[in-house]
Each structure stands twice: as structure tokens, then as C-alpha cells.
Design a protein around this motif. Structure first.
Motif, PDB file in Angstrom:
ATOM      1  N   VAL A  23       0.852  -1.191   0.000  1.00  0.00           N
ATOM      2  CA  VAL A  23       0.000   0.000   0.000  1.00  0.00           C
ATOM      3  C   VAL A  23       0.886   1.239   0.000  1.00  0.00           C
ATOM      4  O   VAL A  23       1.783   1.359   0.845  1.00  0.00           O
ATOM      5  CB  VAL A  23      -0.930   0.023   1.229  1.00  0.00           C
ATOM      6  N   LEU A  63      -8.634   3.239   2.461  1.00  0.00           N
ATOM      7  CA  LEU A  63      -7.550   2.275   2.671  1.00  0.00           C
ATOM      8  C   LEU A  63      -8.073   0.845   2.609  1.00  0.00           C
ATOM      9  O   LEU A  63      -7.454  -0.028   1.987  1.00  0.00           O
ATOM     10  CB  LEU A  63      -6.883   2.547   4.027  1.00  0.00           C
ATOM     11  N   TYR A  95      -8.888   0.035  -1.017  1.00  0.00           N
ATOM     12  CA  TYR A  95      -7.686  -0.144  -1.838  1.00  0.00           C
ATOM     13  C   TYR A  95      -7.077  -1.531  -1.624  1.00  0.00           C
ATOM     14  O   TYR A  95      -6.667  -2.202  -2.582  1.00  0.00           O
ATOM     15  CB  TYR A  95      -6.661   0.936  -1.490  1.00  0.00           C
ATOM     16  N   ILE A  96      -7.014  -1.978  -0.381  1.00  0.00           N
ATOM     17  CA  ILE A  96      -6.419  -3.290  -0.099  1.00  0.00           C
ATOM     18  C   ILE A  96      -7.234  -4.400  -0.763  1.00  0.00           C
ATOM     19  O   ILE A  96      -6.681  -5.331  -1.370  1.00  0.00           O
ATOM     20  CB  ILE A  96      -6.316  -3.504   1.417  1.00  0.00           C
ATOM     21  N   GLU A 130      -5.193   6.417  -7.806  1.00  0.00           N
ATOM     22  CA  GLU A 130      -4.779   5.148  -7.228  1.00  0.00           C
ATOM     23  C   GLU A 130      -5.505   3.960  -7.829  1.00  0.00           C
ATOM     24  O   GLU A 130      -4.928   2.892  -8.003  1.00  0.00           O
ATOM     25  CB  GLU A 130      -4.984   5.173  -5.709  1.00  0.00           C
ATOM     26  N   PHE A 152       6.110   2.823   1.094  1.00  0.00           N
ATOM     27  CA  PHE A 152       4.969   1.914   1.114  1.00  0.00           C
ATOM     28  C   PHE A 152       4.984   1.154   2.429  1.00  0.00           C
ATOM     29  O   PHE A 152       5.926   1.236   3.218  1.00  0.00           O
ATOM     30  CB  PHE A 152       5.027   0.939  -0.065  1.00  0.00           C
TER      31      PHE A 152
END
Length: 505
Positions: A39, A54, A57-58, A106, A135
Motif C-alpha cells: 500500500v 484504505l 484499496y487493499i 490510485e 509503502f
């Protein structure tokens, strides 16, 4: 420089910090840590991204590792993460639009439609990170098990542990933000960060080593898997049907899920019509009196006015808390939480209350809650944090700074007592009394002559000569002369200072 910028600009060389004992060494969790996702640090520390961004995104990055990429619908992503569809959609919007700071996107979303016009779920990929970009590695199962805010806190701790950077509670609170309400954009602060740390430690994803870090800080250890079974995130909130399409169309453009999704869609996981029922203690129709809710909690522990750690601190006064008002109990709980977040331990606060309750120095008449706030919990001593009423708490010895202050005060008092007292000045003799001089009473003013009639005044003005006007000024004064002869004839002769009201003395 803010704490978030300092994190993102951390040097490659690690800061020296004593290593705490590994909590995972003595535990036997499930074998393997599962899949991890790289990340970018900008998503973790950036205030422009919501906490849910977050988590989304994961999950998108993990699904994008498949050969066909991430083709899951928003509702499926929300079911994976235990979030509502609207919260997941907002996190996707933060990731899909270019950042205002550097213009990076992103998550890239590609809409798909079959030849017949039937919509398919969108295809999503994540941005390829630069080689020198900071990251942090995050386990995918952490996004499924933790709430978005706890996941962000876990990511901050994991990055600090990888960098071997010491952390403080205030540093963590400075990198967590309010995203809604009146405090949107502001930091959470040390008190809220301390509560989140306790909640995250209870899940088993981190271990807090109290006072075992650099300069007495807490040392934090992040795990790739919880050391004990962790509860899932709370139930999903009601869906408000925000979609992933354009702003003028509520809902996603897709009408069919990709059949190759690795997890079937269940209709009971997301978007349920859950409504919280209000308490029954409300006014009935046509009645002015408020009905009491006898089924509700009656004591402070059941109502939740005090947290568990506050009950532990107030153990010596447990029998007195029944008479304390709920408002004061909440203030006492906030004060205990503030002191615990500042570093005061539970044993120290309990010992302070026990000693002061047993002593007779502070009067305890009246409300016990006010005594706890005004006297029982107040720390006494010098400016050193370890000083407790003139005694060092950790060692039990006399505080050296308090001894220096007391010695300096005693020396000052002794010097003032030994200083010779100067003799009192002699009183000056009184000034001689001067005899009173009595002035004669002035004679009464002469009787004024009767005022001339208008006809007589007109005759005087026609027969007036400069000598007569000057004589009237000298005898009668300027006001009487103007009244007799008029302003036009008298003003040219007002050249002497005594003409302002009469003859000179």
C-alpha cells in the motif's frame, strides 16, 4: 512539518530504538500470515483520503492480482469488508479521482458493456507504484477484520515498526483525522488515539509494550495475524444507494455480476433495512407527562457512564458512586481518561484516591463527585510528571525538585527573619496652625436703575457719540453698553480687556 509529512519523508536509515520482546514468539496463531498488499504510504497518511479508502484499496489490489483482475461489484466489495455500499462507494471515489496534491489516481476503473447493451461489473486496477515510493505491507485479512479507522492505525504502526521509528500517542493522533461533522479535517488528538489503541490491541492485531520503547514511550508490535480470534467489524449501516456511476444517477451502471467472482453474493450481508428503535421513554400522544422507562439501566455501570478502566480507578469509592449524578460521572470518566492517556497509570490514580479519601485534609462534605473532580483526582507536586505530592512515584523517594523548592523557601524565610529591622523614622513635628484671617463682607451692589423704555433706548442710540459709548463701556461694561447703544456702535470700541464685564478693579 506535520507528523504525516515527516512520516512520508522518513530517511532510509532506521532510528535507533530498543527492540521490545516479540509477543508472537510465545503465541501459537494459525500457520501463515495470508496474502499481503503493498500500500502506498500516501494513502495511509493522506488527509484527503477517507479511512474507508484504505480498506477498499487493499481489497481491490488483492482481487486485481487474479489473472482476470478485479471485477467485483461495489456490493461484493462492501460484503468482503463488512461495510455499507455507500461507505465503500465513497472510498472508491477518493481513489478513482486524481489527487489535488500530485494528480495521482490510485484505482483505475474501466466500464464494461456487452454488445447487446447489457452492463457488466467494472474492471478495476491499482496504480503501479514508483520504485522509490514509500509503502507499507498490509495483510488482506486485516482489511476484512478491522474497521477502517483501526486499519489505518494498524498501517501507521506497521510502517513505524518497519522503519524502527519510535511512536507516541500524540503522533498517532496527529495522523488520524475527522472526515465528517464540524471537526472535519482536524486531528483526532492523543485521547482518541489512546482509546483506538486499546480497541486495536484488544483485537490481537498489535501488542502494546508499556514503557519499553525509546525514552519511556510505549513500543508497538504489529502482527500479520491476530494472536487470538478477533471479532469482525460491526454490522453494516443502511444503504443510501450512492452508486458508482455519474452524480445524477444513483446506483452503479452494472446490471449483472461477473460469474468469475471468487465469492458468491449473499442478499443478507449488505444494505439491510435496519432501523434502530427509539427508547420507549417518550411522551405519548395527547399526554404532557413523560413516561419513565423502567426497563432501562438504573445504575451507572449499566448505563455506561463510566468505562471499565474508570471503574478500576474508582474502586476505593465504589460504594459512594451510587449518589453521584450521571453528568459528573461522565466528567470524572473524561478526566481519568485524560490522565491515563498522559501516562498516569491506573495504580497511581487508585492510590491517590485511597490516600486522600482516608485523610482528613480535604473536606468531603457535600457532593462526592465534586470532591473527586476538585480534589481527589488532582495531581499535586512539582512540574515533574513522576512527582506525586512531593514523592517520586516510581521509586517512593522524596522528589529532589520539591526538596530544592522547600529548601530555597526555608532559606529565604530565615534570611528575612535574620535581616535587621531598620528603626522607624521619627515623626515630623506638626505644621504650625496659621490664624484665620477674616475678610470684610463686600458692600451690597447699588440698586440698578430702571431699564429704559424702547423709545428712550432709540433716542440714546440716535444721539450716541463715540465718547458716550466709551464712557458707557467704562462705567457699565460691555453687556450694558451693547444693550443701550447696540452691537454695531459698541464693537469698534471693545479694545481693552476690562470691557468684558465691567470696570477694572
Amino acid at each position: 512539518m506535520t507528523a504525516a509529512v515527516a512520516y512520508a519523508a522518513a530517511p532510509a536509515a532506521a532510528t535507533p530504538c530498543p527492540q521490545p520482546p516479540r509477543a508472537a514468539a510465545g503465541a501459537r496463531p494459525r500457520t501463515g500470515g495470508g496474502l499481503r498488499v503493498r500500500v502506498p504510504l500516501r494513502i495511509v497518511v493522506g488527509a484527503q483520503y477517507r479511512d474507508a479508502a484504505l480498506s477498499v484499496y487493499i481489497k481491490v489490489a488483492a482481487l486485481a492480482m487474479r489473472p482476470e483482475g478485479c471485477t467485483a461489484k461495489v456490493s461484493v466489495l462492501a460484503e468482503y469488508l463488512g461495510l455499507s455500499k455507500s461507505v465503500t462507494e465513497r472510498g472508491l471515489k477518493d481513489l478513482a479521482r486524481p489527487d489535488e496534491a500530485d494528480g495521482l489516481t490510485e484505482v483505475v476503473t474501466t466500464r464494461r458493456t456487452l454488445r447487446g447493451g447489457r452492463g457488466q461489473s467494472a474492471h478495476r486496477t491499482v496504480r503501479t507504484a514508483d520504485a522509490d515510493e514509500h509503502f507499507v505491507w498490509i495483510p488482506v485479512r486485516a482489511a476484512d477484520a478491522l474497521s477502517p479507522r483501526l486499519l489505518r492505525l494498524y498501517a501507521l504502526i506497521a510502517y513505524a515498526e518497519a522503519r524502527n521509528t519510535p511512536l507516541a500517542v500524540g503522533d498517532l493522533g496527529g495522523m488520524l483525522y475527522h472526515h465528517t461533522g464540524k471537526k472535519a479535517g482536524q486531528h483526532l488528538g492523543a485521547r482518541q488515539a489512546a482509546r483506538l489503541l486499546d480497541e486495536l490491541a484488544a483485537t490481537g492485531w498489535i501488542t502494546v509494550h508499556a514503557r519499553q520503547g525509546l525514552q519511556g514511550r510505549h513500543a508497538y508490535e504489529a502482527h500479520r495475524h491476530p494472536l487470538h480470534p478477533a471479532p469482525l467489524a460491526p454490522a453494516a449501516a443502511p444503504d443510501i444507494q450512492d452508486g458508482s456511476g455519474a452524480d445524477d444517477h444513483a446506483g452503479s451502471l452494472t446490471s449483472r455480476e461477473d460469474p468469475r467472482t471468487d465469492r458468491p453474493v449473499t442478499k443478507t450481508g449488505v444494505g439491510g433495512g435496519i432501523r434502530r428503535r427509539r427508547p420507549t421513554g417518550s411522551r405519548g400522544p395527547g399526554h404532557d407527562e413523560k413516561r419513565s422507562n423502567t426497563s432501562g439501566p438504573q445504575i451507572a455501570q449499566e448505563r455506561g457512564d463510566l468505562t471499565r478502566r474508570a471503574w478500576e480507578v474508582l474502586e476505593p469509592l465504589r460504594h459512594e458512586l451510587a449518589a453521584v449524578r450521571p453528568f459528573l460521572l461522565r466528567r470524572i470518566d473524561a478526566e481519568i481518561g485524560r490522565q491515563l492517556a498522559a501516562g498516569a497509570g491506573t495504580e497511581r490514580l487508585t492510590a491517590r484516591l485511597t490516600a486522600r479519601w482516608a485523610s482528613t485534609e480535604d473536606p468531603r462534605r457535600g457532593d462526592v463527585g465534586r470532591w473527586i473532580l476538585g480534589s481527589g483526582l488532582v495531581r499535586r507536586g512539582c512540574r515533574l510528571d513522576g512527582c506525586e505530592s512531593g514523592t517520586t512515584w516510581h521509586t517512593g523517594e522524596r522528589c529532589h525538585l520539591c526538596e530544592d523548592i522547600a529548601a530555597a523557601g526555608a532559606e529565604r524565610l530565615a534570611a528575612e527573619q535574620q535581616r535587621p529591622v531598620p528603626p522607624a523614622p521619627r515623626p515630623e513635628p506638626p505644621a504650625p496652625v496659621r490664624p484665620t484671617t477674616w475678610l470684610p463682607w463686600p458692600p451690597p451692589p447699588p440698586d440698578p436703575s430702571p431699564a429704559p423704555t424702547p423709545a428712550e433706548r432709540e433716542q440714546l442710540r440716535q444721539a450716541a457719540t463715540p465718547d458716550a459709548v466709551r464712557q458707557a463701556l467704562a462705567d457699565l461694561g460691555a453687556a450694558a453698553a451693547i444693550d443701550l447703544y447696540g452691537r454695531a456702535r459698541v464693537l469698534p470700541h471693545l479694545t481693552q480687556p476690562e470691557h468684558d464685564g465691567g470696570t477694572p478693579a
